[in-house]
Design a protein around this motif. Structure first.
Motif, short mmCIF file in Angstrom:
data_model
loop_
_atom_site.label_atom_id
_atom_site.label_comp_id
_atom_site.label_asym_id
_atom_site.label_seq_id
_atom_site.Cartn_x
_atom_site.Cartn_y
_atom_site.Cartn_z
N LYS A 183 -80.52 -51.74 15.91
CA LYS A 183 -79.13 -52.43 15.34
C LYS A 183 -78.75 -53.24 13.98
O LYS A 183 -78.21 -53.18 13.37
N HIS B 234 -78.18 -50.83 11.24
CA HIS B 234 -76.64 -50.95 10.97
C HIS B 234 -75.69 -51.99 12.06
O HIS B 234 -75.40 -52.37 12.72
N ALA C 172 -73.00 -52.30 14.28
CA ALA C 172 -72.49 -51.04 15.24
C ALA C 172 -73.02 -51.48 16.37
O ALA C 172 -73.64 -52.34 17.19
N ARG D 76 -72.79 -46.02 16.73
CA ARG D 76 -71.32 -46.20 16.00
C ARG D 76 -71.34 -47.17 15.14
O ARG D 76 -71.42 -48.13 15.77
N ASP D 77 -71.19 -47.70 13.95
CA ASP D 77 -71.06 -48.32 13.17
C ASP D 77 -69.47 -49.27 13.15
O ASP D 77 -68.53 -48.41 13.86
#
Length: 101
Positions: A49, A52, A55, A76-77
């Motif tokens: 994490k 990003h 995310a 998923r950002d």
């Protein structure tokens, strides 16, 4: 007889391939963490994490790839972009950080 031998050889290869690359069952993960074979999966998830910020993790799994434990994380950002991050589960080293296409 040759067909039967070929069938057994193909089955043996398939079983061998599954042993070389396999998901680690959840009930084994705690023992691997306690033994120091892999880092805490929470710690590894935090490393993924951090690559990003903001995310969220959508999926993760621990795999044994030819004797090396790899923690695979899908993220998923904030821009709705999906990322695949693979980490060496023992060292925490990022092996792959790639946008999912």
């Amino acid at each position: 007889m040759k067909t039967l031998t070929a069938l057994f050889a193909a089955a043996a290869l398939a079983v061998g391939a599954n042993v070389a690359l396999a998901d680690v069952p959840a009930h084994e993960i705690s023992a691997l963490e306690k033994a120091g074979t892999v880092q805490s999966l929470q710690k590894l998830a935090d490393v993924a994490k951090a690559k990003h910020p903001g995310a969220t993790i959508t999926d993760s799994e621990l795999e044994n790839e030819y004797g090396r434990y790899i923690f695979k994380v899908e993220l998923r950002d904030a821009q709705n972009v999906e990322w695949d991050v693979d980490l060496d589960a023992k060292t925490g080293e990022v092996l792959k950080d790639k946008q999912d296409t």
